[in-house]
Design a protein around this motif. Structure first.
Motif, PDB file in Angstrom:
ATOM      1  N   GLN A  24       0.866  -1.172   0.000  1.00 55.52           N
ATOM      2  CA  GLN A  24       0.000   0.000   0.000  1.00 55.52           C
ATOM      3  C   GLN A  24       0.907   1.228   0.000  1.00 55.52           C
ATOM      4  O   GLN A  24       1.666   1.455   0.949  1.00 55.52           O
ATOM      5  CB  GLN A  24      -0.911   0.000   1.228  1.00 55.52           C
ATOM      6  N   SER A  25       0.833   2.006  -1.069  1.00 52.63           N
ATOM      7  CA  SER A  25       1.742   3.138  -1.223  1.00 52.63           C
ATOM      8  C   SER A  25       1.214   4.418  -0.582  1.00 52.63           C
ATOM      9  O   SER A  25       1.987   5.340  -0.313  1.00 52.63           O
ATOM     10  CB  SER A  25       2.030   3.384  -2.711  1.00 52.63           C
ATOM     11  N   ALA A  51      -8.007  -6.415  -0.380  1.00 50.93           N
ATOM     12  CA  ALA A  51      -8.606  -5.872  -1.596  1.00 50.93           C
ATOM     13  C   ALA A  51      -7.614  -4.950  -2.285  1.00 50.93           C
ATOM     14  O   ALA A  51      -7.217  -3.918  -1.734  1.00 50.93           O
ATOM     15  CB  ALA A  51      -9.891  -5.117  -1.262  1.00 50.93           C
ATOM     16  N   GLY A  52      -7.207  -5.327  -3.495  1.00 46.30           N
ATOM     17  CA  GLY A  52      -6.315  -4.505  -4.286  1.00 46.30           C
ATOM     18  C   GLY A  52      -7.081  -3.736  -5.347  1.00 46.30           C
ATOM     19  O   GLY A  52      -8.309  -3.844  -5.450  1.00 46.30           O
ATOM     20  N   SER A  57      -8.126 -10.919  -2.653  1.00 48.17           N
ATOM     21  CA  SER A  57      -7.525 -12.166  -2.184  1.00 48.17           C
ATOM     22  C   SER A  57      -8.120 -12.542  -0.836  1.00 48.17           C
ATOM     23  O   SER A  57      -8.252 -11.695   0.056  1.00 48.17           O
ATOM     24  CB  SER A  57      -6.005 -12.023  -2.051  1.00 48.17           C
ATOM     25  N   VAL A  58      -8.487 -13.815  -0.699  1.00 45.74           N
ATOM     26  CA  VAL A  58      -9.080 -14.323   0.534  1.00 45.74           C
ATOM     27  C   VAL A  58      -8.230 -15.483   1.042  1.00 45.74           C
ATOM     28  O   VAL A  58      -7.964 -16.436   0.309  1.00 45.74           O
ATOM     29  CB  VAL A  58     -10.530 -14.796   0.308  1.00 45.74           C
TER      30      VAL A  58
END
Length: 208
Positions: A24-25, A51-52, A57-58
């Motif tokens: 996370q940037s 969440a991206g 992804s889970v």
């Protein structure tokens, strides 16, 4: 010292040995993620969702072995009673303090004294972590000679906590899922072993 490439980097390590890094940037977004982290609740949930921008992804928490959080803006998490700090150290540092000729509890400590215990963890994937645990005996503790790690409550806190966290070598934090902890070795060991402990010595280093 680690050079941070983003405001927050998250390494998800699974029990099968696989690892995925999420980043996370945005500093404010990263700060909100970190502020909502509670190590004692992290593995209590059934799933961890990330969440991206392009994917979701889970991860079943039961499959997660450890999570590394790499960020400069990490909050101060408290440790179990009488423990002031737990930090990851290289194996070479652990070996420098590991002496098979030193007996358990060879030295006792008085109230107000601080000391260090070294610990090695082995996880389901076969990975090993080495820790330096800083302990302080409060001056108000009763008795002339007390070793906090001898106390059952401290031992249980270290071995049966819902999660184990420590400062990561180079910066950030590591949170370990205790369900994937297959061995924990303390050196030097407590003067008084638990009543249900088998009295036996390992041949050589425990991980060999």
């Amino acid at each position: 010292m680690y050079t941070y490439l983003s405001a927050l980097e998250i390494d998800i390590r699974l029990s099968n040995g696989n690892k995925t890094r999420f980043v996370q940037s945005q500093r404010e977004t990263a700060k909100r993620v970190v502020e909502h982290l509670h190590p004692e609740r992290l593995f209590a949930q059934k799933q961890l969702i990330l969440a991206g921008e392009h994917s979701l992804s889970v991860y079943p928490c039961a499959a997660i072995e450890r999570i590394d959080f790499l960020t400069e803006d990490f909050p101060t998490w408290s440790f179990p009673r009488n423990i002031t700090d737990i930090v990851e150290i290289p194996e070479s540092d652990f070996l420098a303090h590991y002496d098979l000729n030193t007996a358990r509890g060879q030295r006792r400590f008085r109230p107000g004294e601080s000391f260090r215990v070294y610990s090695e963890l082995e996880l389901t994937s076969g990975q090993q972590l080495f820790r330096e645990i800083h302990l302080l005996i409060p001056p108000e503790e009763p008795g002339p000679e007390i070793l906090p790690i001898d106390r059952t409550i401290i031992f249980q806190q270290l071995c049966h906590a819902p999660s184990l966290h420590l400062r990561r070598s180079g910066g950030g934090m590591i949170v370990i899922n205790p369900s994937h902890l297959v061995r924990m070795t303390f050196y030097p060991g407590p003067a008084d072993a638990p009543e249900n402990a088998w009295l036996a010595d390992s041949e050589g280093h425990p991980w060999q």
